[in-house]
Design a protein around this motif. Structure first.
Motif, PDB file in Angstrom:
ATOM      1  N   THR A 274      40.814  30.709  35.331  1.00  0.00           N
ATOM      2  CA  THR A 274      41.426  29.986  36.457  1.00  0.00           C
ATOM      3  C   THR A 274      42.031  28.652  36.036  1.00  0.00           C
ATOM      4  O   THR A 274      42.931  28.143  36.709  1.00  0.00           O
ATOM      5  CB  THR A 274      40.393  29.726  37.570  1.00  0.00           C
ATOM      6  N   SER A 275      41.553  28.115  34.923  1.00  0.00           N
ATOM      7  CA  SER A 275      42.102  26.828  34.463  1.00  0.00           C
ATOM      8  C   SER A 275      43.474  27.000  33.804  1.00  0.00           C
ATOM      9  O   SER A 275      44.176  26.018  33.559  1.00  0.00           O
ATOM     10  CB  SER A 275      41.132  26.173  33.465  1.00  0.00           C
ATOM     11  N   PHE A 276      43.881  28.258  33.527  1.00  0.00           N
ATOM     12  CA  PHE A 276      45.170  28.505  32.877  1.00  0.00           C
ATOM     13  C   PHE A 276      46.336  28.494  33.854  1.00  0.00           C
ATOM     14  O   PHE A 276      47.488  28.386  33.450  1.00  0.00           O
ATOM     15  CB  PHE A 276      45.154  29.849  32.143  1.00  0.00           C
ATOM     16  N   GLY A 277      46.045  28.690  35.149  1.00  0.00           N
ATOM     17  CA  GLY A 277      47.122  28.689  36.132  1.00  0.00           C
ATOM     18  C   GLY A 277      47.138  29.931  37.002  1.00  0.00           C
ATOM     19  O   GLY A 277      46.480  30.941  36.705  1.00  0.00           O
ATOM     20  N   THR A 278      47.912  29.868  38.092  1.00  0.00           N
ATOM     21  CA  THR A 278      47.952  30.933  39.094  1.00  0.00           C
ATOM     22  C   THR A 278      48.496  32.243  38.538  1.00  0.00           C
ATOM     23  O   THR A 278      47.977  33.323  38.835  1.00  0.00           O
ATOM     24  CB  THR A 278      48.808  30.485  40.291  1.00  0.00           C
ATOM     25  N   VAL A 279      49.532  32.189  37.733  1.00  0.00           N
ATOM     26  CA  VAL A 279      50.139  33.409  37.184  1.00  0.00           C
ATOM     27  C   VAL A 279      49.139  34.155  36.311  1.00  0.00           C
ATOM     28  O   VAL A 279      49.029  35.389  36.371  1.00  0.00           O
ATOM     29  CB  VAL A 279      51.410  33.071  36.375  1.00  0.00           C
ATOM     30  N   GLN A 280      48.386  33.421  35.495  1.00  0.00           N
ATOM     31  CA  GLN A 280      47.392  34.043  34.611  1.00  0.00           C
ATOM     32  C   GLN A 280      46.256  34.683  35.422  1.00  0.00           C
ATOM     33  O   GLN A 280      45.737  35.744  35.043  1.00  0.00           O
ATOM     34  CB  GLN A 280      46.824  33.000  33.642  1.00  0.00           C
ATOM     35  N   ILE A 281      45.866  34.033  36.516  1.00  0.00           N
ATOM     36  CA  ILE A 281      44.821  34.600  37.378  1.00  0.00           C
ATOM     37  C   ILE A 281      45.300  35.934  37.956  1.00  0.00           C
ATOM     38  O   ILE A 281      44.566  36.924  37.975  1.00  0.00           O
ATOM     39  CB  ILE A 281      44.464  33.636  38.529  1.00  0.00           C
ATOM     40  N   ALA A 282      46.556  35.948  38.435  1.00  0.00           N
ATOM     41  CA  ALA A 282      47.119  37.165  39.028  1.00  0.00           C
ATOM     42  C   ALA A 282      47.202  38.291  37.996  1.00  0.00           C
ATOM     43  O   ALA A 282      46.873  39.449  38.288  1.00  0.00           O
ATOM     44  CB  ALA A 282      48.500  36.866  39.604  1.00  0.00           C
ATOM     45  N   ALA A 283      47.638  37.959  36.779  1.00  0.00           N
ATOM     46  CA  ALA A 283      47.742  38.971  35.714  1.00  0.00           C
ATOM     47  C   ALA A 283      46.366  39.528  35.362  1.00  0.00           C
ATOM     48  O   ALA A 283      46.198  40.741  35.173  1.00  0.00           O
ATOM     49  CB  ALA A 283      48.388  38.354  34.477  1.00  0.00           C
ATOM     50  N   ASN A 284      45.387  38.650  35.277  1.00  0.00           N
ATOM     51  CA  ASN A 284      44.014  39.079  34.972  1.00  0.00           C
ATOM     52  C   ASN A 284      43.466  39.983  36.066  1.00  0.00           C
ATOM     53  O   ASN A 284      42.726  40.937  35.792  1.00  0.00           O
ATOM     54  CB  ASN A 284      43.116  37.854  34.811  1.00  0.00           C
ATOM     55  N   ALA A 285      43.831  39.687  37.319  1.00  0.00           N
ATOM     56  CA  ALA A 285      43.358  40.486  38.452  1.00  0.00           C
ATOM     57  C   ALA A 285      43.834  41.926  38.344  1.00  0.00           C
ATOM     58  O   ALA A 285      43.060  42.876  38.521  1.00  0.00           O
ATOM     59  CB  ALA A 285      43.857  39.866  39.756  1.00  0.00           C
ATOM     60  N   VAL A 286      45.116  42.110  38.048  1.00  0.00           N
ATOM     61  CA  VAL A 286      45.680  43.456  37.913  1.00  0.00           C
ATOM     62  C   VAL A 286      45.026  44.196  36.748  1.00  0.00           C
ATOM     63  O   VAL A 286      44.649  45.372  36.861  1.00  0.00           O
ATOM     64  CB  VAL A 286      47.207  43.373  37.712  1.00  0.00           C
ATOM     65  N   ALA A 287      44.861  43.506  35.617  1.00  0.00           N
ATOM     66  CA  ALA A 287      44.254  44.130  34.438  1.00  0.00           C
ATOM     67  C   ALA A 287      42.794  44.513  34.697  1.00  0.00           C
ATOM     68  O   ALA A 287      42.336  45.579  34.262  1.00  0.00           O
ATOM     69  CB  ALA A 287      44.334  43.175  33.247  1.00  0.00           C
ATOM     70  N   ASN A 288      42.061  43.662  35.411  1.00  0.00           N
ATOM     71  CA  ASN A 288      40.654  43.942  35.716  1.00  0.00           C
ATOM     72  C   ASN A 288      40.503  45.190  36.575  1.00  0.00           C
ATOM     73  O   ASN A 288      39.568  45.981  36.387  1.00  0.00           O
ATOM     74  CB  ASN A 288      40.008  42.747  36.437  1.00  0.00           C
ATOM     75  N   ASN A 289      41.416  45.351  37.542  1.00  0.00           N
ATOM     76  CA  ASN A 289      41.350  46.533  38.400  1.00  0.00           C
ATOM     77  C   ASN A 289      41.544  47.810  37.590  1.00  0.00           C
ATOM     78  O   ASN A 289      40.869  48.817  37.816  1.00  0.00           O
ATOM     79  CB  ASN A 289      42.417  46.450  39.498  1.00  0.00           C
ATOM     80  N   LEU A 290      42.468  47.790  36.637  1.00  0.00           N
ATOM     81  CA  LEU A 290      42.706  48.947  35.792  1.00  0.00           C
ATOM     82  C   LEU A 290      41.538  49.177  34.828  1.00  0.00           C
ATOM     83  O   LEU A 290      41.127  50.303  34.569  1.00  0.00           O
ATOM     84  CB  LEU A 290      44.008  48.780  35.017  1.00  0.00           C
ATOM     85  N   ASP A 291      40.999  48.078  34.306  1.00  0.00           N
ATOM     86  CA  ASP A 291      39.892  48.151  33.360  1.00  0.00           C
ATOM     87  C   ASP A 291      38.641  48.752  33.987  1.00  0.00           C
ATOM     88  O   ASP A 291      37.866  49.448  33.319  1.00  0.00           O
ATOM     89  CB  ASP A 291      39.583  46.747  32.827  1.00  0.00           C
ATOM     90  N   GLY A 292      38.461  48.500  35.292  1.00  0.00           N
ATOM     91  CA  GLY A 292      37.275  49.023  35.973  1.00  0.00           C
ATOM     92  C   GLY A 292      37.198  50.533  35.982  1.00  0.00           C
ATOM     93  O   GLY A 292      36.107  51.112  36.075  1.00  0.00           O
ATOM     94  N   ILE A 293      38.349  51.190  35.867  1.00  0.00           N
ATOM     95  CA  ILE A 293      38.378  52.659  35.880  1.00  0.00           C
ATOM     96  C   ILE A 293      37.595  53.226  34.690  1.00  0.00           C
ATOM     97  O   ILE A 293      36.935  54.262  34.786  1.00  0.00           O
ATOM     98  CB  ILE A 293      39.829  53.164  35.873  1.00  0.00           C
ATOM     99  N   GLY A 294      37.655  52.517  33.558  1.00  0.00           N
ATOM    100  CA  GLY A 294      36.957  52.990  32.354  1.00  0.00           C
ATOM    101  C   GLY A 294      35.445  52.988  32.476  1.00  0.00           C
ATOM    102  O   GLY A 294      34.754  53.687  31.718  1.00  0.00           O
ATOM    103  N   CYS A 295      34.919  52.212  33.421  1.00  0.00           N
ATOM    104  CA  CYS A 295      33.459  52.110  33.597  1.00  0.00           C
ATOM    105  C   CYS A 295      32.904  53.180  34.535  1.00  0.00           C
ATOM    106  O   CYS A 295      31.687  53.300  34.670  1.00  0.00           O
ATOM    107  CB  CYS A 295      33.095  50.727  34.139  1.00  0.00           C
ATOM    108  N   ILE A 296      33.780  53.921  35.187  1.00  0.00           N
ATOM    109  CA  ILE A 296      33.345  54.831  36.245  1.00  0.00           C
ATOM    110  C   ILE A 296      32.361  55.912  35.762  1.00  0.00           C
ATOM    111  O   ILE A 296      31.306  56.102  36.379  1.00  0.00           O
ATOM    112  CB  ILE A 296      34.576  55.483  36.922  1.00  0.00           C
ATOM    113  N   PRO A 297      32.666  56.646  34.681  1.00  0.00           N
ATOM    114  CA  PRO A 297      31.733  57.722  34.288  1.00  0.00           C
ATOM    115  C   PRO A 297      30.306  57.222  34.015  1.00  0.00           C
ATOM    116  O   PRO A 297      29.333  57.908  34.351  1.00  0.00           O
ATOM    117  CB  PRO A 297      32.369  58.282  33.011  1.00  0.00           C
TER     118      PRO A 297
END
Length: 290
Positions: free
Chosen positions: A266-289
């Protein structure tokens, strides 16, 4: 995968077919659960980086709460399953009622604390947020907090169905919830123009109500009834919490670690937070099994 064998009889406790029947719906249900947050992020993206960032940061905290309630529900489901295995149907039903009761009480307390200290919690975890992001997060947070009781009871009902060996019902409930959430988001965000507030109004109440209705059917090993006289059984509650609380703490520590990592981002700025949010949502799929 080999079937699990009991040491005494030497026979499989569950066949591979029975395990697949239980596991596959669980995988689909977890995918649907993750897709709710993903859809919120996608549908809010049209409102700008500040909206995406605020929603995604609160979703991290909501994921933490979901895992706390899920772990607590698991504790009750374990106790209920033990009673089912021991052919003690009445005790199994009683443990289900006690689980829903204690989960409701805990969720109400957590909801009240969140509503009172929402700003302090966000500042504690994300102290460097820009004002626009903070306002979006506050709006999304307090509305989302109102769903804690629905979320807790839904998790309890879903865990009880799994204890009965039926994970298909909770999967179907999760599917209906996801569809309702997407339709509701489209109407409230773009139709009514409620923005972030529209994304926060979830369909968890409908999912909880559906499972509660299904859990009233008396042809199941575990069922609950509003006609039955309820009394708190502190012995059973203690047994449920002795399993649920350690599991909740373990799960909370993992997700708390993720929140702390995001607090640095969050200290990097709003754009970085938004990018991390999208990546985290995709990354969560790998934890499902798992």
């Amino acid at each position: 995968m080999e079937a699990v064998a009991t040491p005494l009889a030497g026979k499989p406790l569950f066949s591979n077919k029975a395990l697949k029947k239980l596991i596959f719906p669980l995988v689909i249900e977890q995918f649907l659960a993750i897709s709710v947050g993903f859809c919120d992020t996608v549908m809010i993206s049209g409102l700008g980086d500040e909206a995406i960032s605020g929603v995604s940061l609160v979703d991290m905290i909501m994921t933490l709460m979901i895992n706390v309630f899920a772990a607590l529900a698991t504790g009750g489901a374990v106790v209920a399953a033990q009673f089912i295995g021991a052919k003690r149907a009445k005790d199994a039903r009683n443990s289900a009622s006690q689980l829903i009761f204690i989960a409701f009480i805990i969720s109400i307390v957590l909801m009240a604390l969140t509503l009172v200290f929402k700003a302090q919690l966000l500042r504690l975890f994300f102290s460097t947020l820009e004002e626009g992001v903070m306002q979006s997060a506050l709006t999304y947070f307090w509305i989302s907090a109102l769903s804690f009781p629905f979320l807790a009871i839904y998790n309890c009902c879903a865990a009880l169905f799994r204890a009965m060996g039926n994970s298909k019902i909770s999967m179907l409930a999760s599917l209906i919830t996801t569809i309702m959430n997407i339709i509701g988001n489209a109407i409230l965000i773009y139709g009514v123009k409620w923005g972030v507030a529209g994304a926060a109004i979830s369909s968890r109440f409908a999912a909880m109500l559906l499972l509660l209705i299904l859990l009233h059917k008396r042809d199941r090993p575990i069922y609950i009834s509003i006609k039955d006289k309820f009394r708190p059984n502190f012995g059973l509650i203690k047994k449920i919490l002795s399993i649920g609380i350690p599991s909740s703490i373990e799960s909370s520590l993992f997700h708390l670690g993720r929140i702390l990592v995001v607090s640095i981002i969050t200290s990097f700025g709003t754009v970085q937070i938004a990018a991390n949010a999208v990546a985290n949502n995709l990354d969560g799929i790998g934890c499902i099994p798992g």
